[in-house]
Design an enzyme around this catalytic site. Structure first.
Site, short mmCIF file in Angstrom:
data_model
loop_
_atom_site.label_atom_id
_atom_site.label_comp_id
_atom_site.label_asym_id
_atom_site.label_seq_id
_atom_site.Cartn_x
_atom_site.Cartn_y
_atom_site.Cartn_z
N TYR A 111 0.85 -1.19 0.00
CA TYR A 111 0.00 0.00 0.00
C TYR A 111 0.88 1.24 0.00
O TYR A 111 1.85 1.33 0.78
CB TYR A 111 -0.91 0.03 1.23
N GLU A 199 -3.61 7.45 -4.02
CA GLU A 199 -3.46 6.15 -3.36
C GLU A 199 -3.25 5.05 -4.38
O GLU A 199 -3.92 5.03 -5.41
CB GLU A 199 -4.72 5.87 -2.53
#
Length: 393
Positions: A111, A199
């Site tokens: 991530y 993101e």
């Protein structure tokens, strides 16, 4: 305290995010936007691959868990998956577009995210070795697995800093070098496009040692959109967001929530306090609505029309504190609104401040309005008109 979502936070789809990623040198898998099952089959043929993934394009998370992401290996599977996904509704949003993506040989998921952190007053970089669908669970239950770094805006993301952070995810110098460049490009993308969030989840390590963003998300604060017509052109509002944007064009700050007590208030602080008091007494606000500091009768009419179009609203609480706003103008607007609108929804009005007595006297000429002298009294009167079970949060 009543939690209110961020006002006018513009989201874009995954395929749009990946276009920005490509422009900024962030690797993505091959993909094609499709509007029909036939489009998906044609894209699969053109891609000339064995494995692919059909992905719903909706502005919400949880697509995988909802069945909106399906791996496929044959044309028949592509057509069937595309048909199923285009017929879905995910978290109340109908799926009208899908992405046909090349399947990637994944040996690791990570991530990477950049967001604006008001506490540190800086862009915060977040990294984790636990990427994928469960990142929310990681954040909630094992936050120590997420590395956070506040980026000094005077320094930015120079190579030495990006490389130091990259080694927190990878021991391999080769992989860390690739992530170093990616972190710099992501930060440049966020700053140059005035994004509030960039993101990658997941960022995947492939069997060939490459790093690819197989899913991405970007959001933007609309206060900066005037500088970015290319971003503004991507706006694909939901029905709820379209109502909010139309209200803003009329000078009304409006956000729809999930309750049944409509609120019309002047001033953002008073509007939030009114919502808090409704919650305190066991009710559930249907909206945040700030008519502004100088509310003309026309604006009051428009605000009331906005409230009464919400089918969830069972009663309306009007809470006006007159400073610049004149109570008489508010009363004239309310009376005019119900000359134009046919509705049996009860309305409670608490009106105080400039010209409040004149405003209250005007409202007393119409028996549909109930007058309260305090916010507490107005809230109790309003909730008495709403089914107690429906009013519970």
């Amino acid at each position: 305290m009543f939690l209110l979502k961020t006002l006018y936070l513009m989201k874009i789809h995954e395929y749009q995010t990946k276009t920005f990623f490509s422009h900024y040198g962030i690797p993505v898998e091959r993909h094609t936007l499709c509007l029909s099952p036939a489009d998906a089959v044609n894209a699969y043929r053109s891609m000339n691959v064995k494995r692919a993934v059909v992905k719903a394009q909706v502005l919400t998370g949880g697509r995988g868990k909802a069945g909106g992401v399906k791996p496929v290996e044959q044309e028949e599977e592509v057509y069937r998956a595309a048909t199923d996904i285009l017929g879905m509704t995910i978290k109340g949003l109908p799926v009208r577009k899908l992405l046909l993506s090349e399947a990637v040989d994944i040996i690791g998921e990570y991530y990477v995210g950049l967001t604006i952190d008001r506490n540190t007053r800086a862009v915060t970089l977040m990294l984790s070795t636990a990427g994928g669908m469960e990142i929310e669970e990681v954040a909630a239950h094992t936050p120590e697995k997420i590395i956070r770094y506040a980026i000094d805006p005077m320094v930015g993301m120079p190579p030495y800093r990006a490389r130091h952070l990259a080694f927190k995810l990878f021991r391999s110098p080769e992989h860390a070098t690739r992530l170093t460049e990616m972190l710099q490009n992501l930060y440049r993308l966020l700053v140059e496009k005035d994004a509030s969030l960039v993101e990658i989840n997941p960022l995947v390590l492939t069997g060939k040692g490459g790093l690819i963003a197989v899913d991405g998300k970007m959001t933007f604060d609309d206060n900066a959109l005037f500088r970015h017509p290319d971003v503004q052109a991507l706006f694909d509002p939901t029905d709820e967001e379209r109502i909010e944007v139309n209200a803003k064009a009329k000078g009304i700050s409006y956000i729809q929530t999930k309750g049944n007590v409509g609120c019309m208030v002047n001033g953002a602080g008073l509007a939030m306090a009114t919502m808090d008091v409704i919650k305190l007494y066991g009710g559930s606000p249907a909206n945040f609505l700030d008519v502004g500091g100088s509310s003309s009768p026309t604006k009051v009419v428009e605000a009331m029309e906005l409230l009464l179009t919400d089918p969830q609203v069972k009663a309306v609480l009007v809470n006006i504190f007159g400073g610049i706003t004149r109570g008489e103008d508010v009363a004239i607007g309310l009376l005019e609104a119900f000359k134009q609108i046919e509705s049996n929804i009860p309305v409670v009005v608490r009106l105080t401040g400039t010209d409040d007595a004149a405003g209250r006297e005007l409202l007393r000429t119409n028996p549909r309005f109930r007058i309260a002298m305090s916010l507490e009294e107005a809230t109790r009167m309003t909730l008495d008109m709403v089914n107690p079970q429906e009013a519970q949060s």
